[in-house]
Design a protein around this motif. Sequence first.
Motif, PDB file in Angstrom:
ATOM      1  N   LEU A  38      16.025  -8.450   9.563  1.00 23.59           N
ATOM      2  CA  LEU A  38      15.141  -7.496   8.939  1.00 23.59           C
ATOM      3  C   LEU A  38      14.358  -7.399   7.441  1.00 23.59           C
ATOM      4  O   LEU A  38      15.607  -7.869   6.617  1.00 23.59           O
ATOM      5  CB  LEU A  38      14.585  -5.880   9.181  1.00 23.59           C
ATOM      6  N   ASN A  39      13.488  -7.755   6.913  1.00 20.14           N
ATOM      7  CA  ASN A  39      12.776  -8.001   6.099  1.00 20.14           C
ATOM      8  C   ASN A  39      12.756  -6.328   5.438  1.00 20.14           C
ATOM      9  O   ASN A  39      12.247  -5.676   4.956  1.00 20.14           O
ATOM     10  CB  ASN A  39      11.849  -8.863   5.698  1.00 20.14           C
ATOM     11  N   LEU A  40      14.371  -6.340   4.585  1.00 14.85           N
ATOM     12  CA  LEU A  40      14.361  -5.159   4.213  1.00 14.85           C
ATOM     13  C   LEU A  40      13.688  -4.472   2.927  1.00 14.85           C
ATOM     14  O   LEU A  40      13.963  -5.635   1.703  1.00 14.85           O
ATOM     15  CB  LEU A  40      15.719  -4.037   4.119  1.00 14.85           C
ATOM     16  N   ARG A  41      13.163  -3.664   2.054  1.00 18.57           N
ATOM     17  CA  ARG A  41      12.406  -3.432   0.796  1.00 18.57           C
ATOM     18  C   ARG A  41      13.180  -2.066   0.310  1.00 18.57           C
ATOM     19  O   ARG A  41      12.650  -0.838   1.209  1.00 18.57           O
ATOM     20  CB  ARG A  41      10.991  -3.481   1.074  1.00 18.57           C
ATOM     21  N   CYS A  42      14.133  -2.227  -0.124  1.00 17.88           N
ATOM     22  CA  CYS A  42      15.168  -1.312  -0.661  1.00 17.88           C
ATOM     23  C   CYS A  42      14.764   0.311  -1.580  1.00 17.88           C
ATOM     24  O   CYS A  42      14.681  -0.752  -2.859  1.00 17.88           O
ATOM     25  CB  CYS A  42      16.746  -1.068  -0.426  1.00 17.88           C
ATOM     26  N   ALA A  43      14.124   1.011  -1.763  1.00 19.85           N
ATOM     27  CA  ALA A  43      13.092   2.223  -2.168  1.00 19.85           C
ATOM     28  C   ALA A  43      13.000   2.928  -2.194  1.00 19.85           C
ATOM     29  O   ALA A  43      13.536   3.544  -1.244  1.00 19.85           O
ATOM     30  CB  ALA A  43      11.540   1.098  -3.247  1.00 19.85           C
ATOM     31  N   GLU A  44      13.066   4.545  -3.102  1.00 19.23           N
ATOM     32  CA  GLU A  44      12.715   5.569  -2.566  1.00 19.23           C
ATOM     33  C   GLU A  44      11.029   5.921  -2.510  1.00 19.23           C
ATOM     34  O   GLU A  44      10.295   5.666  -3.637  1.00 19.23           O
ATOM     35  CB  GLU A  44      12.934   6.128  -3.831  1.00 19.23           C
ATOM     36  N   VAL A  45      10.974   6.575  -1.536  1.00 27.53           N
ATOM     37  CA  VAL A  45       9.308   6.280  -0.819  1.00 27.53           C
ATOM     38  C   VAL A  45       9.345   7.919  -2.038  1.00 27.53           C
ATOM     39  O   VAL A  45       9.908   9.009  -1.330  1.00 27.53           O
ATOM     40  CB  VAL A  45       8.891   7.064   0.645  1.00 27.53           C
ATOM     41  N   GLN A  46       8.513   8.311  -2.905  1.00 25.91           N
ATOM     42  CA  GLN A  46       7.196   9.063  -2.975  1.00 25.91           C
ATOM     43  C   GLN A  46       6.492   9.721  -2.826  1.00 25.91           C
ATOM     44  O   GLN A  46       6.295  11.576  -2.477  1.00 25.91           O
ATOM     45  CB  GLN A  46       7.398   8.884  -5.222  1.00 25.91           C
ATOM     46  N   ARG A  47       5.074   9.241  -1.864  1.00 28.03           N
ATOM     47  CA  ARG A  47       4.387   9.972  -1.678  1.00 28.03           C
ATOM     48  C   ARG A  47       3.748   8.327  -0.600  1.00 28.03           C
ATOM     49  O   ARG A  47       3.866   7.767  -0.987  1.00 28.03           O
ATOM     50  CB  ARG A  47       3.361   9.677  -2.603  1.00 28.03           C
ATOM     51  N   LEU A  48       2.751   9.366   0.344  1.00 26.21           N
ATOM     52  CA  LEU A  48       2.667   9.088   1.467  1.00 26.21           C
ATOM     53  C   LEU A  48       0.414   9.748   1.057  1.00 26.21           C
ATOM     54  O   LEU A  48       0.082  10.479   1.412  1.00 26.21           O
ATOM     55  CB  LEU A  48       2.668   9.122   2.561  1.00 26.21           C
ATOM     56  N   LEU A  49      -0.427   8.042   0.736  1.00 24.36           N
ATOM     57  CA  LEU A  49      -1.817   8.656   0.817  1.00 24.36           C
ATOM     58  C   LEU A  49      -2.339   7.936   1.512  1.00 24.36           C
ATOM     59  O   LEU A  49      -2.580   7.111   2.041  1.00 24.36           O
ATOM     60  CB  LEU A  49      -1.883   8.372  -0.366  1.00 24.36           C
ATOM     61  N   PRO A  50      -2.831   8.509   1.988  1.00 25.35           N
ATOM     62  CA  PRO A  50      -4.197   8.398   3.126  1.00 25.35           C
ATOM     63  C   PRO A  50      -5.225   7.096   2.920  1.00 25.35           C
ATOM     64  O   PRO A  50      -5.725   7.968   2.196  1.00 25.35           O
ATOM     65  CB  PRO A  50      -4.792   9.710   4.182  1.00 25.35           C
ATOM     66  N   VAL A  51      -5.902   6.151   3.134  1.00 26.09           N
ATOM     67  CA  VAL A  51      -6.318   5.038   2.631  1.00 26.09           C
ATOM     68  C   VAL A  51      -7.495   5.103   4.213  1.00 26.09           C
ATOM     69  O   VAL A  51      -7.128   4.853   5.213  1.00 26.09           O
ATOM     70  CB  VAL A  51      -6.049   4.359   1.674  1.00 26.09           C
ATOM     71  N   ARG A  52      -8.497   3.660   3.490  1.00 25.13           N
ATOM     72  CA  ARG A  52      -9.412   3.498   4.826  1.00 25.13           C
ATOM     73  C   ARG A  52      -8.247   2.635   5.490  1.00 25.13           C
ATOM     74  O   ARG A  52      -8.408   2.009   4.689  1.00 25.13           O
ATOM     75  CB  ARG A  52     -10.941   2.760   4.210  1.00 25.13           C
ATOM     76  N   HIS A 182       2.051  12.864  12.638  1.00 25.72           N
ATOM     77  CA  HIS A 182       2.198  13.809  12.005  1.00 25.72           C
ATOM     78  C   HIS A 182       1.269  14.669  11.938  1.00 25.72           C
ATOM     79  O   HIS A 182       0.168  14.715  11.703  1.00 25.72           O
ATOM     80  CB  HIS A 182       1.744  13.234  10.276  1.00 25.72           C
ATOM     81  N   PRO A 183       1.584  15.200  11.273  1.00 27.25           N
ATOM     82  CA  PRO A 183       0.503  16.919  11.717  1.00 27.25           C
ATOM     83  C   PRO A 183      -0.461  17.025  11.022  1.00 27.25           C
ATOM     84  O   PRO A 183      -1.698  17.158  11.142  1.00 27.25           O
ATOM     85  CB  PRO A 183       1.285  18.740  11.013  1.00 27.25           C
ATOM     86  N   THR A 184      -0.682  16.167   9.205  1.00 24.18           N
ATOM     87  CA  THR A 184      -1.406  16.311   8.770  1.00 24.18           C
ATOM     88  C   THR A 184      -1.791  14.819   8.395  1.00 24.18           C
ATOM     89  O   THR A 184      -3.027  14.484   7.374  1.00 24.18           O
ATOM     90  CB  THR A 184      -2.033  17.229   7.041  1.00 24.18           C
ATOM     91  N   LEU A 185      -1.311  13.772   8.168  1.00 18.63           N
ATOM     92  CA  LEU A 185      -1.383  12.605   7.731  1.00 18.63           C
ATOM     93  C   LEU A 185      -2.073  11.561   8.609  1.00 18.63           C
ATOM     94  O   LEU A 185      -0.667  11.255  10.185  1.00 18.63           O
ATOM     95  CB  LEU A 185       0.466  11.888   6.938  1.00 18.63           C
ATOM     96  N   PRO A 186      -2.206  10.868   8.727  1.00 16.77           N
ATOM     97  CA  PRO A 186      -3.479  10.064   9.517  1.00 16.77           C
ATOM     98  C   PRO A 186      -2.253   8.706  10.034  1.00 16.77           C
ATOM     99  O   PRO A 186      -1.738   8.645   9.048  1.00 16.77           O
ATOM    100  CB  PRO A 186      -4.975  10.047   9.375  1.00 16.77           C
ATOM    101  N   ARG A 187      -2.290   8.077  11.091  1.00 17.81           N
ATOM    102  CA  ARG A 187      -1.615   6.517  11.051  1.00 17.81           C
ATOM    103  C   ARG A 187       0.220   6.586  10.779  1.00 17.81           C
ATOM    104  O   ARG A 187       0.822   5.344  10.193  1.00 17.81           O
ATOM    105  CB  ARG A 187      -2.566   5.631  10.234  1.00 17.81           C
ATOM    106  N   VAL A 188       0.479   8.186  10.627  1.00 17.70           N
ATOM    107  CA  VAL A 188       1.945   8.169  10.131  1.00 17.70           C
ATOM    108  C   VAL A 188       2.610   9.056  11.093  1.00 17.70           C
ATOM    109  O   VAL A 188       2.409  10.067  12.017  1.00 17.70           O
ATOM    110  CB  VAL A 188       2.186   9.311   8.719  1.00 17.70           C
ATOM    111  N   THR A 189       3.341   8.288  12.126  1.00 21.00           N
ATOM    112  CA  THR A 189       4.351   8.797  12.710  1.00 21.00           C
ATOM    113  C   THR A 189       5.562   9.407  12.640  1.00 21.00           C
ATOM    114  O   THR A 189       6.592   8.951  11.751  1.00 21.00           O
ATOM    115  CB  THR A 189       4.183   7.765  14.288  1.00 21.00           C
ATOM    116  N   VAL A 190       6.071  10.440  13.204  1.00 21.03           N
ATOM    117  CA  VAL A 190       7.584  11.761  12.267  1.00 21.03           C
ATOM    118  C   VAL A 190       9.313  11.303  13.512  1.00 21.03           C
ATOM    119  O   VAL A 190       8.224  11.410  15.242  1.00 21.03           O
ATOM    120  CB  VAL A 190       7.104  12.415  12.273  1.00 21.03           C
ATOM    121  N   ALA A 191       9.626  10.626  13.244  1.00 21.14           N
ATOM    122  CA  ALA A 191      10.537  10.278  13.639  1.00 21.14           C
ATOM    123  C   ALA A 191      11.429  11.487  13.260  1.00 21.14           C
ATOM    124  O   ALA A 191      12.220  11.021  13.052  1.00 21.14           O
ATOM    125  CB  ALA A 191      11.223   9.377  14.990  1.00 21.14           C
ATOM    126  N   THR A 192      12.191  12.397  14.020  1.00 22.83           N
ATOM    127  CA  THR A 192      13.317  13.140  12.851  1.00 22.83           C
ATOM    128  C   THR A 192      13.783  14.347  14.248  1.00 22.83           C
ATOM    129  O   THR A 192      12.997  14.994  15.110  1.00 22.83           O
ATOM    130  CB  THR A 192      12.909  13.721  11.594  1.00 22.83           C
TER     131      THR A 192
END
Length: 214
Positions: A38-52, A182-192
């Motif tokens: 896999l091509n891994l990119r290690c970073a802390e994800v801070q926000r997810l913003l819906p865009v077109r 995800h209940p509010t973020l489109p195009r985001v899938t939750v697995a937890t």
Amino acid sequence: MPLTFGVEHLQPDRSVYVCPHEARTCPPLVVAAARTGLNLRCAEVQRLLPVRGGVRVCTSEGEFCADQVVLACGVWTRAFGVKVAAVRGQAVLLQTQPGAPARFAPPGGGHARYGLGRPDGLYIGATARATDSHRPSVRERGWLLGVASELFADQAWPQCWARDLVGLRPVNPFGPPLVAPHPTLPRVTVATGHGRHGALLAPLTARRVAELVL
């Protein structure tokens, strides 16, 4: 040839039993295998913003856009508006001969009691505490070492403590694991929310995530 499973009771009162054909998995090896190629990119994800047409992923190493995002970050999923609770699990790894069969005892003090051989040692588990703390508990280590002595009392080989294993299990307080959009973020899938069964349910979860994404 199909696998056969058997149970052998080690005590007259059936307080300890062994499953010589019990299947087991070693999560560190599973993770290492899953990351291969896999091509891994290690970073802390801070926000997810819906865009077109996608999702903007804001990280500590910069931003990028993705068609879809899968949130599979355990208890840290709650930072993105998903309600999961943290349950700390503690186990111990003992230095001993490899290949020990799985042994079980009835739960004690609200904790599961079992031991099984892994490539890196003898795994003894496991406690469960509703806390966010990553720090291992000396008291729980002592309890786990007592479990090891009970489960493998008939063995002559030494059982030397190697290290504590501590992790935060994500638990859905409202029911089964969360594998859904995800209940509010489109195009985001939750697995937890898999609790102590995340490693065992990983193949089924991956299949369901793939169905949702595709």
